[in-house]
Design an enzyme around this catalytic site. Structure first.
Site, PDB file in Angstrom:
ATOM      1  N   GLU A  83      37.241  36.904  45.228  1.00  0.00           N
ATOM      2  CA  GLU A  83      36.444  37.306  46.033  1.00  0.00           C
ATOM      3  C   GLU A  83      35.001  36.458  45.966  1.00  0.00           C
ATOM      4  OE1 GLU A  83      35.453  41.358  44.999  1.00  0.00           O
ATOM      5  OE2 GLU A  83      37.502  41.877  45.240  1.00  0.00           O
TER       6      GLU A  83
ATOM      7  N   ASN B  36      42.227  34.976  45.060  1.00  0.00           N
ATOM      8  CA  ASN B  36      42.432  36.400  45.488  1.00  0.00           C
ATOM      9  C   ASN B  36      41.380  36.930  46.524  1.00  0.00           C
ATOM     10  OD1 ASN B  36      44.214  38.821  45.650  1.00  0.00           O
ATOM     11  ND2 ASN B  36      42.597  39.685  44.118  1.00  0.00           N
TER      12      ASN B  36
ATOM     13  N   HIS C 137      43.334  46.311  51.378  1.00  0.00           N
ATOM     14  CA  HIS C 137      42.751  47.437  51.201  1.00  0.00           C
ATOM     15  C   HIS C 137      42.447  48.178  52.855  1.00  0.00           C
ATOM     16  CE1 HIS C 137      42.409  47.607  46.781  1.00  0.00           C
ATOM     17  NE2 HIS C 137      41.389  46.469  46.893  1.00  0.00           N
TER      18      HIS C 137
ATOM     19  N   GLU D 251      46.648  44.079  46.414  1.00  0.00           N
ATOM     20  CA  GLU D 251      46.082  45.171  45.818  1.00  0.00           C
ATOM     21  C   GLU D 251      46.197  46.374  46.866  1.00  0.00           C
ATOM     22  OE1 GLU D 251      41.967  44.616  44.782  1.00  0.00           O
ATOM     23  OE2 GLU D 251      42.363  42.699  43.954  1.00  0.00           O
TER      24      GLU D 251
ATOM     25  N   ASP E 222      46.345  49.254  49.488  1.00  0.00           N
ATOM     26  CA  ASP E 222      46.332  50.880  49.464  1.00  0.00           C
ATOM     27  C   ASP E 222      45.934  51.223  50.795  1.00  0.00           C
ATOM     28  OD1 ASP E 222      43.573  50.003  49.149  1.00  0.00           O
ATOM     29  OD2 ASP E 222      43.557  51.128  47.418  1.00  0.00           O
TER      30      ASP E 222
HETATM   31  O1  G3I Z   1      35.724  53.110  31.562  1.00  0.00           O
HETATM   32  C1  G3I Z   1      34.801  53.331  32.076  1.00  0.00           C
HETATM   33  C2  G3I Z   1      34.330  54.839  31.448  1.00  0.00           C
HETATM   34  O2  G3I Z   1      34.387  54.730  29.960  1.00  0.00           O
HETATM   35  C3  G3I Z   1      33.113  55.060  31.838  1.00  0.00           C
HETATM   36  O3  G3I Z   1      32.800  56.666  31.310  1.00  0.00           O
HETATM   37  C4  G3I Z   1      32.965  55.203  33.335  1.00  0.00           C
HETATM   38  C5  G3I Z   1      31.464  55.567  34.011  1.00  0.00           C
HETATM   39  O4  G3I Z   1      31.204  54.948  35.071  1.00  0.00           O
HETATM   40  O5  G3I Z   1      33.186  54.069  33.950  1.00  0.00           O
HETATM   41  C6  G3I Z   1      34.605  53.767  33.612  1.00  0.00           C
HETATM   42  O6  G3I Z   1      34.778  52.287  34.035  1.00  0.00           O
HETATM   43  C7  G3I Z   1      35.018  52.202  35.526  1.00  0.00           C
HETATM   44  C8  G3I Z   1      36.169  51.455  35.740  1.00  0.00           C
HETATM   45  O7  G3I Z   1      36.467  51.240  37.115  1.00  0.00           O
HETATM   46  C9  G3I Z   1      37.556  52.181  34.900  1.00  0.00           C
HETATM   47  O8  G3I Z   1      37.741  53.464  35.719  1.00  0.00           O
HETATM   48  C10 G3I Z   1      33.865  51.387  36.275  1.00  0.00           C
HETATM   49  O9  G3I Z   1      32.694  52.318  36.067  1.00  0.00           O
HETATM   50  C11 G3I Z   1      34.453  51.176  37.661  1.00  0.00           C
HETATM   51  O10 G3I Z   1      33.065  50.286  37.889  1.00  0.00           O
HETATM   52  C12 G3I Z   1      35.572  50.373  37.733  1.00  0.00           C
HETATM   53  O11 G3I Z   1      35.789  50.308  39.137  1.00  0.00           O
HETATM   54  C13 G3I Z   1      36.881  49.417  39.142  1.00  0.00           C
HETATM   55  C14 G3I Z   1      36.383  48.402  40.374  1.00  0.00           C
HETATM   56  O12 G3I Z   1      37.334  47.426  40.559  1.00  0.00           O
HETATM   57  C15 G3I Z   1      35.235  47.578  39.968  1.00  0.00           C
HETATM   58  O13 G3I Z   1      34.869  46.614  40.610  1.00  0.00           O
HETATM   59  C16 G3I Z   1      38.275  50.105  39.780  1.00  0.00           C
HETATM   60  O14 G3I Z   1      38.717  50.859  38.631  1.00  0.00           O
HETATM   61  C17 G3I Z   1      39.125  49.053  40.208  1.00  0.00           C
HETATM   62  O15 G3I Z   1      40.193  49.575  40.890  1.00  0.00           O
HETATM   63  C18 G3I Z   1      38.497  48.058  41.120  1.00  0.00           C
HETATM   64  O16 G3I Z   1      39.396  46.893  41.711  1.00  0.00           O
HETATM   65  C19 G3I Z   1      38.984  45.972  42.416  1.00  0.00           C
HETATM   66  C20 G3I Z   1      39.693  44.674  42.195  1.00  0.00           C
HETATM   67  O17 G3I Z   1      39.389  44.374  40.700  1.00  0.00           O
HETATM   68  C21 G3I Z   1      39.352  43.711  43.113  1.00  0.00           C
HETATM   69  N1  G3I Z   1      39.277  44.031  44.645  1.00  0.00           N
HETATM   70  C22 G3I Z   1      38.549  45.139  44.796  1.00  0.00           C
HETATM   71  C23 G3I Z   1      39.342  46.556  43.887  1.00  0.00           C
HETATM   72  C24 G3I Z   1      38.664  47.718  44.189  1.00  0.00           C
HETATM   73  O18 G3I Z   1      37.413  47.838  44.210  1.00  0.00           O
END
Ligand code: G3I
Length: 466
Positions: free
Chosen positions: A169, A212, A248, A277, A279
């Site tokens: 990105e 990516n 997405h 990715e 969905d």
């Molecule tokens: O694990 C912690 C947890 O301990 C905590 O309590 C909680 C509170 O907010 O956060 C948890 O972490 C989160 C993590 O996902 C696991 O669930 C983060 O806050 C959250 O920001 C994170 O989001 C991820 C996101 O990327 C961050 O940018 C998503 O799971 C993940 O699916 C998403 O994936 C991205 C790709 O890497 C790049 N392209 C876009 C895609 C979708 O946004």
């Protein structure tokens, strides 16, 4: 073959296929007719059907769910590749400078290896999920840290990773075709991507090296910019092997009509292409058709080597309220699953419920709340994220304001659409695709801000729901 629907619109449960799988598993456990169980499963799962077309079919996986038996069973039955959803990102692997933590990612890698699945590494250099120590470094130090991070992480997994998202990105949305502001871009300049790829090739010469991105799925200004970069890299011998198209999709950002043509023009540059990715928000036959179109597009492009969906079950999706995945919250395959399997040339004798979905209601009782977090910070900029959470009733839309300190300018906004007041300091944000939220569910939008000498944080206003 798809089973006819019953009167309620649902397909009969997948007894024949599940029964066949249970039977096949029993045979396997008894170590008797292994060959028979393999051929019985040949085109009956996403992974095996994709293999029949010379492709992998992967999913994003979270280490924290591997202990859930239905999650692991669905993963192991259906998928032939995995991408750690968050566990290989910089904040997970090097939270403190030179202190590497691979525990969660290792868990996914050993699970995948034990099942013979391919592994996509995601991701080495990205502006998001970047620990604050990285954002604070000087240019010289940042260059050293970036190359060290790539080298250490890739060497740890050397020989185990099919393809790495080396850079993720790096381009802005919209018509500019410009690079996104990030610590890497701002301090190291345009050359940071090339440098990252050269370092990556040295660290693990056998891994495919990918760029990516999202919103690059059709021909547009952003994908043109990536295309020109890849073309330039190929002409100058900068090592790049593949381009990932995140894919997405939702009603505001549907599968583009030139999706296949776009994949093909990148492939024609001499790189593999992968859907990384996938969905698609929605439900029922509309969602199924979109999924099917994506799979068919990949299969029509010889160098499209595989597809990955961004999660197994709707319940754990990063945008769960949009029910964008192939299995519902109870791991029942949705119509989209049947459509994907059929597009891959596989056959299903069942397929779970109709995934009828339905709207989230909205109207009376609709409320929401908002909260702000700074997710990255560097000398002259920062990234902010606003989480919007529905109250005790479902909502169909939301609006909130963000007021910026004097001088600050927003350079990029994602997952929301903005309008501004006359002074250019109050940004009103509405959803793009993410207006429908179930009761208690949340979504977020984010933005990159140029500080212009003012490091204060913005203030979020109240949230109005409909
Ligand atoms: O694990 C912690 C947890 O301990 C905590 O309590 C909680 C509170 O907010 O956060 C948890 O972490 C989160 C993590 O996902 C696991 O669930 C983060 O806050 C959250 O920001 C994170 O989001 C991820 C996101 O990327 C961050 O940018 C998503 O799971 C993940 O699916 C998403 O994936 C991205 C790709 O890497 C790049 N392209 C876009 C895609 C979708 O946004």
């Amino acid at each position: 073959m798809l089973m006819p629907r019953n009167r309620a619109g649902a397909r009969p449960r997948a007894l024949p296929r599940r029964a066949a799988q249970a039977f096949a598993s029993a045979l396997l456990a008894a170590a008797t007719v292994t060959a028979l169980s393999h051929s019985a499963a040949a085109a009956d799962t996403l992974g095996s059907a994709a293999a029949g077309k010379g492709r992998y079919f992967g999913t994003a996986v979270a280490a924290s769910h591997l202990g859930e038996s239905a999650y692991a069973a669905t993963l192991d039955r259906e998928f032939s590749a995995v991408t750690p959803e968050n566990e290989m990102k910089w904040d997970a692997t090097e939270p403190t400078r030179n202190t590497f933590s691979f525990g969660a990612a290792d868990q996914i890698v050993s699970h995948a290896q034990s099942k013979g699945m391919k592994i996509r590494g995601h991701t080495l250099v990205w502006h998001s999920q970047l620990p604050s120590w990285v954002s604070g470094l000087s240019a010289t130090d940042l260059r050293t840290a970036m190359n060290n991070h790539i080298t250490q992480v890739m060497q740890h997994y050397k020989g185990k990773i099919y393809a790495w998202d080396v850079v993720n990105e790096a381009y802005q949305d919209g018509s500019s075709g410009a690079r996104r502001s990030s610590p890497f871009q701002d301090k190291l300049g345009n050359g940071f991507i090339e440098e990252a790829f050269r370092t990556a090739r040295t660290a693990d010469p056998d891994a495919k090296l990918c760029y990516n991105d999202y919103n690059t799925d059709g021909v547009n200004a952003k994908s043109n910019a990536v295309y020109n970069m890849v073309k330039d890299f190929k002409s100058r011998g900068v090592p790049i092997d593949c381009v990932g198209f995140q894919s997405h999709f939702n009603s505001a950002s549907p599968v583009p009509s030139d999706y296949q043509a776009n994949l093909q023009r990148f492939a024609d540059l001499g790189v593999d292409v992968q859907i990384t990715e996938l969905d698609i928000e929605g439900s029922g036959s509309a969602q199924a058709t979109s999924y099917s179109n994506v799979v068919k597009a990949c299969l029509a492009v010889t160098r499209c080597t595989g597809m990955t969906v961004w999660g197994i079950t709707d319940k754990y999706s990063w945008r769960s309220s949009g029910t964008p995945l192939l299995f519902d919250s109870n791991y029942a395959p949705k119509p989209a699953y049947d459509a994907v399997l059929a597009a891959l040339g596989g056959s299903s004798s069942g397929g779970g419920d109709d995934g009828g979905g339905g709207d989230n209601g909205g109207g009376t009782g609709a409320t929401c709340t908002v909260s702000f977090t700074k997710t990255a910070d560097w000398n002259d900029g920062y990234n902010g994220q606003v989480t919007v959470k529905a109250g005790s009733a479902p909502i169909t839309g939301w609006t909130t304001t963000v007021t910026f300190p004097a001088g600050q300018k927003v350079s990029t906004l994602w997952n929301g659409s903005a309008s501004w007041d006359g002074s250019g300091t109050v940004m009103t944000v509405r959803p793009t695709y993410n207006g429908n939220l179930a009761a208690g569910a949340s979504t977020s939008f984010g933005f990159t801000v140029q500080k212009n000498g003012n490091s204060a944080v913005p203030t979020v206003g109240t949230c109005t729901a409909s």
